[in-house]
Design a protein around this motif. Structure first.
Motif, mmCIF file in Angstrom:
data_model
loop_
_atom_site.group_PDB
_atom_site.id
_atom_site.type_symbol
_atom_site.label_atom_id
_atom_site.label_comp_id
_atom_site.label_asym_id
_atom_site.label_seq_id
_atom_site.Cartn_x
_atom_site.Cartn_y
_atom_site.Cartn_z
ATOM 1 N N GLY A 16 0.793 -1.222 0.000
ATOM 2 C CA GLY A 16 0.000 0.000 0.000
ATOM 3 C C GLY A 16 0.827 1.275 0.000
ATOM 4 O O GLY A 16 0.301 2.364 -0.303
ATOM 5 N N ASN A 17 2.111 1.161 0.336
ATOM 6 C CA ASN A 17 2.965 2.352 0.338
ATOM 7 C C ASN A 17 3.297 2.800 -1.083
ATOM 8 O O ASN A 17 3.160 2.051 -2.044
ATOM 9 C CB ASN A 17 4.262 2.067 1.097
ATOM 10 N N ASP A 18 3.788 4.048 -1.163
ATOM 11 C CA ASP A 18 4.305 4.596 -2.420
ATOM 12 C C ASP A 18 5.818 4.740 -2.275
ATOM 13 O O ASP A 18 6.300 5.251 -1.254
ATOM 14 C CB ASP A 18 3.708 5.977 -2.705
ATOM 15 N N LYS A 19 6.552 4.309 -3.277
ATOM 16 C CA LYS A 19 8.011 4.385 -3.211
ATOM 17 C C LYS A 19 8.597 4.787 -4.554
ATOM 18 O O LYS A 19 7.940 4.675 -5.596
ATOM 19 C CB LYS A 19 8.603 3.022 -2.794
ATOM 20 N N SER A 20 9.851 5.237 -4.504
ATOM 21 C CA SER A 20 10.574 5.607 -5.731
ATOM 22 C C SER A 20 11.952 4.975 -5.741
ATOM 23 O O SER A 20 12.578 4.794 -4.687
ATOM 24 C CB SER A 20 10.735 7.124 -5.814
ATOM 25 N N ILE A 21 12.404 4.652 -6.935
ATOM 26 C CA ILE A 21 13.769 4.177 -7.149
ATOM 27 C C ILE A 21 14.430 5.155 -8.114
ATOM 28 O O ILE A 21 13.842 5.509 -9.144
ATOM 29 C CB ILE A 21 13.787 2.762 -7.757
ATOM 30 N N LYS A 22 15.648 5.567 -7.765
ATOM 31 C CA LYS A 22 16.329 6.556 -8.597
ATOM 32 C C LYS A 22 17.360 5.895 -9.497
ATOM 33 O O LYS A 22 17.991 4.910 -9.126
ATOM 34 C CB LYS A 22 17.016 7.597 -7.710
ATOM 35 N N CYS A 23 17.527 6.461 -10.670
ATOM 36 C CA CYS A 23 18.522 5.977 -11.615
ATOM 37 C C CYS A 23 19.234 7.144 -12.254
ATOM 38 O O CYS A 23 18.599 8.125 -12.676
ATOM 39 C CB CYS A 23 17.873 5.118 -12.694
ATOM 40 N N GLU A 24 20.549 7.037 -12.329
ATOM 41 C CA GLU A 24 21.354 8.086 -12.958
ATOM 42 C C GLU A 24 22.399 7.441 -13.860
ATOM 43 O O GLU A 24 22.991 6.413 -13.510
ATOM 44 C CB GLU A 24 22.057 8.933 -11.895
#
Lengths: 119, 114
Positions: A16-24
């Motif tokens: 149910g959570n919202d998450k982000s994964i970063k990419c560079e």
């Protein structure tokens, strides 16, 4: 080091959570991708993005969305996480022939992956 | 729907042997083909890239061939070493001018016995 990097390496979260994964990427590439590797180790494309187009794999739920603040970054946002979202997510980049006026064979380079566990 | 198949799914051989990993794809209108290596818990390392107009590419002990008309590629590993143990993935690109992703096979899990 020139490379594709991802953060975090591990992500454990509740349903149910919202998450982000970063990419560079610092390779000067113009196109970036997100792939999902499931529990059986099968890799599947989720998104492809450059400044001209976003290609979305039709099987990807709309809870997933890529966001690109600039050419060097493509972050993956996931809303309302589900148990089935648990997987390893890989970011990749390449240089599309012709877009930058350089010779390119569209070779893709991958990040180290982010292991997402949804509890 | 493009499909990429890799045979065998797993392979275990003694050190020093030469070996061949196979990859086949259903749609021969490819732009390029990449072979990757994946170590447990790690990302993908690009080994060789073959353009659709090429027949083969070589890097050290690795040689990849491409037969576009028959929809096949092989990865040849000479004089295998324990450090070659990993999963080898074949991936096909169908567009050079657009932002399409790669279509992957399920990989060959290779173990080289010391």
């Amino acid at each position: 080091d020139t490379a594709v990097s991802q953060t975090p390496k591990y992500l454990v979260t509740q349903m149910g959570n919202d998450k982000s994964i970063k990419c560079e990427q610092n390779l000067g590439h113009d196109t970036m991708y997100w792939y999902k590797q499931d529990s059986k180790k099968f890799l599947k494309i989720m998104f492809s993005y450059n400044n001209k187009e976003l290609i979305i794999n039709e099987t990807v739920p709309n809870r997933f969305s890529p966001k690109s603040p600039d050419k060097a970054h493509l972050n993956l946002h996931i809303n309302s996480l589900e148990l089935g979202d648990s997987a390893v997510y890989f970011c990749a980049s390449s240089l599309i022939p012709g877009l930058a006026g350089e010779i390119s064979y569209n070779e893709q380079f991958f990040g180290p992956g982010t292991r997402l566990t949804v509890l | 729907k493009q499909e990429v198949t890799q045979i065998p799914a797993a392979l275990s051989v003694p050190e020093g042997e030469n070996l061949v990993l196979n990859c086949s794809f259903t749609d021969s209108a490819i732009y390029n083909l990449q072979w990757f290596r994946q170590d447990p818990g790690k990302g993908l390392t690009s080994l060789l890239l073959i353009q659709s107009s090429q027949r083969e590419q070589t890097s050290g002990r690795l040689n990849a061939s491409l037969d576009k008309s028959s929809g096949r590629s092989t990865l040849y590993i000479a004089a295998s070493q324990p450090g070659d143990s990993a999963t080898y993935l074949c991936a096909v690109g169908y567009s050079g001018g657009g932002a399409d992703g790669l279509t992957f096979g399920k990989g060959t899990h290779l173990i080289i016995q010391p």
